[in-house]
Design an enzyme around this catalytic site. Structure first.
Site, PDB file in Angstrom:
ATOM      1  N   LYS A 254      98.036 -71.237   0.679  1.00 38.31           N
ATOM      2  CA  LYS A 254      99.466 -70.906   0.752  1.00 38.31           C
ATOM      3  C   LYS A 254     100.075 -71.080  -0.636  1.00 38.31           C
ATOM      4  O   LYS A 254      99.898 -72.107  -1.271  1.00 38.31           O
ATOM      5  CB  LYS A 254     100.174 -71.829   1.755  1.00 38.31           C
ATOM      6  CG  LYS A 254      99.880 -71.489   3.197  1.00 38.31           C
ATOM      7  CD  LYS A 254     100.764 -72.264   4.143  1.00 38.31           C
ATOM      8  CE  LYS A 254     100.430 -71.964   5.585  1.00 38.31           C
ATOM      9  NZ  LYS A 254     100.764 -70.594   6.001  1.00 38.31           N
ATOM     10  N   ARG A 328      94.902 -69.643  15.549  1.00 41.20           N
ATOM     11  CA  ARG A 328      94.306 -68.884  16.658  1.00 41.20           C
ATOM     12  C   ARG A 328      92.836 -69.263  16.859  1.00 41.20           C
ATOM     13  O   ARG A 328      92.324 -69.156  17.970  1.00 41.20           O
ATOM     14  CB  ARG A 328      94.487 -67.377  16.404  1.00 41.20           C
ATOM     15  CG  ARG A 328      93.803 -66.843  15.197  1.00 41.20           C
ATOM     16  CD  ARG A 328      94.357 -65.486  14.762  1.00 41.20           C
ATOM     17  NE  ARG A 328      95.643 -65.615  14.086  1.00 41.20           N
ATOM     18  CZ  ARG A 328      96.357 -64.595  13.618  1.00 41.20           C
ATOM     19  NH1 ARG A 328      95.920 -63.357  13.760  1.00 41.20           N
ATOM     20  NH2 ARG A 328      97.509 -64.803  13.010  1.00 41.20           N
TER      21      ARG A 328
HETATM   22  N1  BES Z   1     101.031 -72.240  10.327  1.00 41.58           N
HETATM   23  C1  BES Z   1     101.162 -70.922   9.902  1.00 41.58           C
HETATM   24  C2  BES Z   1     102.396 -70.215  10.490  1.00 41.58           C
HETATM   25  C3  BES Z   1     103.742 -70.770  10.127  1.00 41.58           C
HETATM   26  C4  BES Z   1     104.485 -70.209   9.095  1.00 41.58           C
HETATM   27  C5  BES Z   1     104.293 -71.818  10.837  1.00 41.58           C
HETATM   28  C6  BES Z   1     105.721 -70.704   8.789  1.00 41.58           C
HETATM   29  C7  BES Z   1     105.538 -72.317  10.527  1.00 41.58           C
HETATM   30  C8  BES Z   1     106.264 -71.754   9.502  1.00 41.58           C
HETATM   31  C9  BES Z   1      99.938 -70.097  10.293  1.00 41.58           C
HETATM   32  O1  BES Z   1      98.750 -70.803  10.351  1.00 41.58           O
HETATM   33  C10 BES Z   1      99.781 -69.035   9.270  1.00 41.58           C
HETATM   34  O2  BES Z   1      99.558 -69.360   8.151  1.00 41.58           O
HETATM   35  N2  BES Z   1      99.900 -67.794   9.694  1.00 41.58           N
HETATM   36  C11 BES Z   1      99.782 -66.680   8.834  1.00 41.58           C
HETATM   37  C12 BES Z   1      98.932 -65.659   9.541  1.00 41.58           C
HETATM   38  C13 BES Z   1      98.501 -64.524   8.686  1.00 41.58           C
HETATM   39  C14 BES Z   1      97.531 -64.974   7.637  1.00 41.58           C
HETATM   40  C15 BES Z   1      97.886 -63.465   9.561  1.00 41.58           C
HETATM   41  C16 BES Z   1     101.171 -66.133   8.547  1.00 41.58           C
HETATM   42  O3  BES Z   1     102.001 -66.117   9.447  1.00 41.58           O
HETATM   43  O4  BES Z   1     101.431 -65.771   7.415  1.00 41.58           O
HETATM   44 ZN    ZN Z   2      97.745 -70.895   8.474  1.00 38.83          ZN
END
Ligand code: BES
Ligand code: ZN
Ligand code: ZN
Length: 474
Positions: A254, A328
């Site tokens: 991230k 997931r």
């Molecule tokens: N934990 C995150 C989602 C999230 C984002 C929760 C902001 C709370 C606040 C999740 O694991 C994630 O990183 N999802 C990605 C998925 C993508 C790579 C398909 C996302 O939403 O960017």
């Molecule tokens: Zn994630």
């Protein structure tokens, strides 16, 4: 904050009167007569408000409920919000003990006190000095006290969830989360079975193990159970919570500030723990299982990378196309594990996608799934009752096509658009029972106080699921 039965309102250093008309203010004889004209001016404005009226003997607060246009759930919520205003004023005045009286219907007074109680949460474990601003004792009328006890238990369970979210990963690792659940099971009266890494390996939970590969700390798989002796349902309801105790994104790291607050990525797990605590504490006559796969998602020498193919608990092969779509992967194993209970209904809660958050902000939760229209409607109406609102997202089969893989059964990434729905479709692959998915990425955490929610974890899901499950309409 401790609730008690009032003996005499005069024995408290402050008294709060919840009311909507001057006549009853006069009848109550709590407010000094010199303030009547001042109060009437505010009543004529027709807006909910709180007035601080200092008198010689004790501080007096009048909470005026005047928004008559609102009704149903919106009116109930306005009582909670008015209470959070009153709470703010009283803590500024450093009030330590308070009597709350009112002439509104008992259930509105209960909602007011619920809002007041929810406002009192503080997370001060890591502060060298406590702010000590919180009201310690609240007196309520005898007739009301009984009905408030279960409500306070639910608020406390919401606090349990808030605290779990607020704890950083330097304390709340996956094994520590299990430890917390163990302690809570003893204080609240439910049972728990904690599977350690070896057992998770024996079960071949490939999704949970894959996400854990980059970590130095082992994963856990937590099985919580509340089964009342007089449980009304013969098949259990299974609650599944995403327990990513920290989400760095893994090798798909991230960036751009998006890692900040990712201690919240076990908000789904926190909601499941809190809900089971509330059900057990109030001895709700149902049978519920909670499943929480827990790990952090980090970079390490052996960490998962894009293009890896993994074998899930149910035998499905998954091509990993993004290590940041880790939620997931761990949820899939838990959802497949849930089959063994032949559940009446499965609800999963997960801070799953930024895509859901971009739609709902922190104002509500994204809902998807294949449960009946009636069950979804029932859950949505629970959402209105407790003001943890749900909005149904599209769940068209086209989203399923997006997760087809060239090298494995499915992949963990769809197209950039509709990301919340492809995540939902990925999960659906591992279900064979009535199921609802709640993406709480938006409402799990607030960056500044919002009415009765304090900065940080909100405990979203606990009040929602308690309301839904305790009514037994599933
Ligand atoms: N934990 C995150 C989602 C999230 C984002 C929760 C902001 C709370 C606040 C999740 O694991 C994630 O990183 N999802 C990605 C998925 C993508 C790579 C398909 C996302 O939403 O960017
Ligand atoms: Zn994630
Ligand atoms: Zn995540």
């Amino acid at each position: 904050m401790q609730l008690e039965i009032i003996n005499k309102p005069q024995q408290y250093s402050a008294v709060l009167l919840l009311t909507s008309d001057i006549q009853s203010i006069k009848e109550q004889k709590i407010v000094p007569t010199s303030f009547y004209a001042y109060i009437e001016k505010y009543i004529s404005e027709g807006k909910n408000t709180c007035l601080l009226l200092p008198s010689e003997e004790q501080l007096c607060v009048v909470a005026l409920v005047l928004e008559e246009k609102k009704d149903g759930a919106a009116l109930v919520e306005s009582y909670r919000r008015l209470a959070s205003k009153a709470f703010g004023l009283l803590t500024k005045e450093k009030v330590a003990d308070l009597a709350i009286v009112g002439d509104v219907e008992a259930h509105y007074l209960c909602s007011f006190i619920e809002g007041f109680y929810l406002s009192s949460y503080r997370f001060e474990k890591y502060k060298s000095t406590s702010t000590k601003e919180v009201i310690a004792r609240v007196g309520v009328q005898e007739g009301l006290y009984e009905s408030l006890v279960p409500i306070v238990h639910v608020c406390e369970a919401n606090f349990v969830a808030r605290t779990l979210v607020n704890e950083p990963v330097c304390y709340l690792t996956a094994p520590q989360l299990s430890q917390e659940i163990q302690v809570l099971s003893q204080t609240h009266g439910f049972t728990v079975d904690i599977l350690e890494k070896q057992q998770i390996e024996d079960l071949k939970m490939g999704g949970l193990l894959a996400v854990n590969k980059g970590s130095e700390v082992p994963p856990t798989f937590n099985i919580l159970e509340w089964k009342a002796e007089d449980a009304k349902n013969s098949q259990p309801v299974v609650l599944v919570g995403k327990g990513v105790v920290y989400d760095t994104g893994g090798y798909d790291l991230k960036t751009g500030g998006h890692m900040s607050h990712m201690k919240m990525d076990m908000g789904g797990a926190a909601a499941v723990v809190g809900t089971v605590c509330a059900l057990a504490k109030n001895e709700v006559p149902i049978h519920v299982i909670g499943l929480i796969p827990a790990t952090d998602n980090r970079i390490g020498p052996n960490g998962l990378v894009s293009d890896d193919v993994i074998n899930m608990y149910d035998g499905t092969t998954v091509e990993v196309k993004n290590t940041d779509a880790e939620g997931r992967l761990i949820l899939a194993d838990a959802l497949a594990y849930a089959k063994k209970y032949t559940p009446a209904l499965v609800i999963d809660l997960a801070t799953l996608t930024g895509a859901a958050m971009r739609v709902t902000s922190h104002y509500g939760t994204a809902m998807m799934g294949n449960a009946s229209k009636e069950t979804k409607a029932e859950l949505m109406s629970a959402g209105e009752n407790v003001h943890e609102r749900l909005i149904e997202f599209p769940f068209w089969e086209e989203f399923e096509d997006e997760i087809k893989s060239d090298v494995a059964d499915i992949k963990n990434l769809g197209n950039p658009a509709g990301g919340a729905s492809t995540a939902g479709k990925f999960l659906e692959h591992f279900t064979d029972y009535p199921w609802i998915h709640l993406d709480i990425a938006g409402p799990a955490f607030v960056e500044k106080p919002y009415h009765y929610l304090t900065t940080g974890g909100t405990g979203v899901g606990v009040r929602l699921l308690y309301d839904f499950l305790s009514k037994g309409n599933f």
